[in-house]
Design a protein around this motif. Sequence first.
Motif, PDB file in Angstrom:
ATOM      1  N   VAL A  29       0.942  -1.177  -0.146  1.00 28.27           N
ATOM      2  CA  VAL A  29       0.002   0.029  -0.138  1.00 28.27           C
ATOM      3  C   VAL A  29       0.757   0.945  -0.113  1.00 28.27           C
ATOM      4  O   VAL A  29       1.844   1.546   0.780  1.00 28.27           O
ATOM      5  CB  VAL A  29      -0.896   0.007   1.316  1.00 28.27           C
ATOM      6  N   ASP A  30       0.761   2.090  -0.979  1.00 30.90           N
ATOM      7  CA  ASP A  30       1.302   3.455  -1.029  1.00 30.90           C
ATOM      8  C   ASP A  30       0.428   4.425  -1.248  1.00 30.90           C
ATOM      9  O   ASP A  30      -0.062   4.661  -2.074  1.00 30.90           O
ATOM     10  CB  ASP A  30       2.507   3.276  -2.454  1.00 30.90           C
ATOM     11  N   LEU A  31       0.261   5.218  -0.016  1.00 32.16           N
ATOM     12  CA  LEU A  31      -0.883   6.145  -0.249  1.00 32.16           C
ATOM     13  C   LEU A  31      -0.432   7.541  -0.938  1.00 32.16           C
ATOM     14  O   LEU A  31      -1.306   7.707  -1.578  1.00 32.16           O
ATOM     15  CB  LEU A  31      -1.121   6.833   1.272  1.00 32.16           C
ATOM     16  N   ARG A  50     -11.885   8.155   3.361  1.00 33.17           N
ATOM     17  CA  ARG A  50     -12.454   7.721   4.481  1.00 33.17           C
ATOM     18  C   ARG A  50     -13.765   8.114   4.621  1.00 33.17           C
ATOM     19  O   ARG A  50     -14.562   7.476   5.103  1.00 33.17           O
ATOM     20  CB  ARG A  50     -11.523   8.069   5.694  1.00 33.17           C
ATOM     21  N   TYR A  51     -14.008   9.599   4.427  1.00 32.18           N
ATOM     22  CA  TYR A  51     -15.364   9.956   4.588  1.00 32.18           C
ATOM     23  C   TYR A  51     -16.278   9.734   3.402  1.00 32.18           C
ATOM     24  O   TYR A  51     -17.673   9.382   3.697  1.00 32.18           O
ATOM     25  CB  TYR A  51     -15.512  11.631   4.425  1.00 32.18           C
ATOM     26  N   LEU A  52     -15.967   9.306   2.240  1.00 30.83           N
ATOM     27  CA  LEU A  52     -16.851   8.554   1.212  1.00 30.83           C
ATOM     28  C   LEU A  52     -17.071   7.226   1.178  1.00 30.83           C
ATOM     29  O   LEU A  52     -17.987   7.026   1.206  1.00 30.83           O
ATOM     30  CB  LEU A  52     -16.297   8.995  -0.346  1.00 30.83           C
ATOM     31  N   LEU A  53     -16.048   6.717   1.728  1.00 26.95           N
ATOM     32  CA  LEU A  53     -16.167   4.949   1.676  1.00 26.95           C
ATOM     33  C   LEU A  53     -16.426   4.538   3.090  1.00 26.95           C
ATOM     34  O   LEU A  53     -16.869   3.335   3.365  1.00 26.95           O
ATOM     35  CB  LEU A  53     -14.880   4.322   1.059  1.00 26.95           C
ATOM     36  N   ALA A  58      -6.270   1.371   4.388  1.00 29.90           N
ATOM     37  CA  ALA A  58      -5.575   0.197   4.966  1.00 29.90           C
ATOM     38  C   ALA A  58      -6.878  -0.942   5.342  1.00 29.90           C
ATOM     39  O   ALA A  58      -6.751  -2.179   5.320  1.00 29.90           O
ATOM     40  CB  ALA A  58      -4.874   0.470   6.219  1.00 29.90           C
ATOM     41  N   GLU A  59      -8.043  -0.145   6.042  1.00 27.30           N
ATOM     42  CA  GLU A  59      -9.032  -1.242   6.350  1.00 27.30           C
ATOM     43  C   GLU A  59      -9.643  -1.932   4.985  1.00 27.30           C
ATOM     44  O   GLU A  59     -10.053  -3.155   5.037  1.00 27.30           O
ATOM     45  CB  GLU A  59     -10.193  -0.336   6.903  1.00 27.30           C
ATOM     46  N   LEU A  64     -10.377  -6.861   1.906  1.00 29.52           N
ATOM     47  CA  LEU A  64     -10.324  -7.496   0.730  1.00 29.52           C
ATOM     48  C   LEU A  64      -9.550  -8.717   0.514  1.00 29.52           C
ATOM     49  O   LEU A  64      -9.626  -9.734   0.052  1.00 29.52           O
ATOM     50  CB  LEU A  64      -9.992  -6.439  -0.537  1.00 29.52           C
ATOM     51  N   ARG A  65      -8.359  -8.479   1.185  1.00 31.32           N
ATOM     52  CA  ARG A  65      -7.233  -9.525   1.127  1.00 31.32           C
ATOM     53  C   ARG A  65      -7.813 -10.792   2.202  1.00 31.32           C
ATOM     54  O   ARG A  65      -7.697 -11.900   1.678  1.00 31.32           O
ATOM     55  CB  ARG A  65      -5.982  -9.221   1.605  1.00 31.32           C
TER      56      ARG A  65
END
Length: 288
Positions: A29-31, A50-53, A58-59, A64-65
């Motif tokens: 993960v590369d922000l 974060r506010y939209l999803l 990271a979560e 998904l993994r």
Amino acid sequence: MPKDATLDRHLARIQRVVDHIAAHLDDPVDLDRLAGVACFSPYHFHRAYRYLLGETVAETVRRLRLHRAAGTLLDSETAVARIAQRAGYGSTAAFTRAFAERYGRPPGAYRDTRRSFPFDPSEGETAMPEVTYRTLAPIRVAAVRHVGPYMEVGRSFDILMSWARARQLFRPGARSLGLYYDDPGAVAPADLRSDACLEVSEGITGEGEITIRTVAGGPHAVLRHIGPYAELERSYAWLYRTWLPASGAEPAEAPIFEEYLNDPRSTPPAELITDIHLPIREFPERRR
């Protein structure tokens, strides 16, 4: 530029990130890279996501993994150590802890559940699932089409929920549904068709990937599944293999659908509740 058009562009930028994560689930993960995918400043990207999803990057990646890992455990003999490595964990022990925390049992015990249907015959008939009959009114929904493996329909739900959240369309009691048109045992995974759906009121119109449709009402046989989505296939197998032939019911000309009664982002997979709705022509007891 109209407000809705600006919002659509904003949502599209965040959705590019979701698609990128799903397509590169094995990558670190590369922000900063994800901010670039969204064409956002790194200073603001994570907050906007974060506010939209409703969850952090990271979560999303962790969810998904682990979801993919659960499917791999049930569908293959891949070693747990290999699954742990692919899920991004440095050791099998760390993966086992994380998996057990989310799915309620360690990977080996979870894999063993594939030997049974969604009930344990040793517990007696009281443990067997129950099918109930319901007459449903038609349901007006906003929908996003997904073509591909059913395990990956989450992308369409992400698009749909981001669109609804941004427009403040969530309302108490609104139903979240998944319509599934094809049998995964007969149709290639890449060609499977499904719709992610959210109940909406009159006056709401579709746009872009969002369409408005009506889920047919009428008589339905409903089987409640409690547990991870990765285990739904066993409930379908029991419904079609055991219950349907003995029930006297005849399936109607409409797709089967699932109703999701709690939020997978905040609910442990073992506690997820899914009602599988099988459309039928009439209730068996009313047949002449």
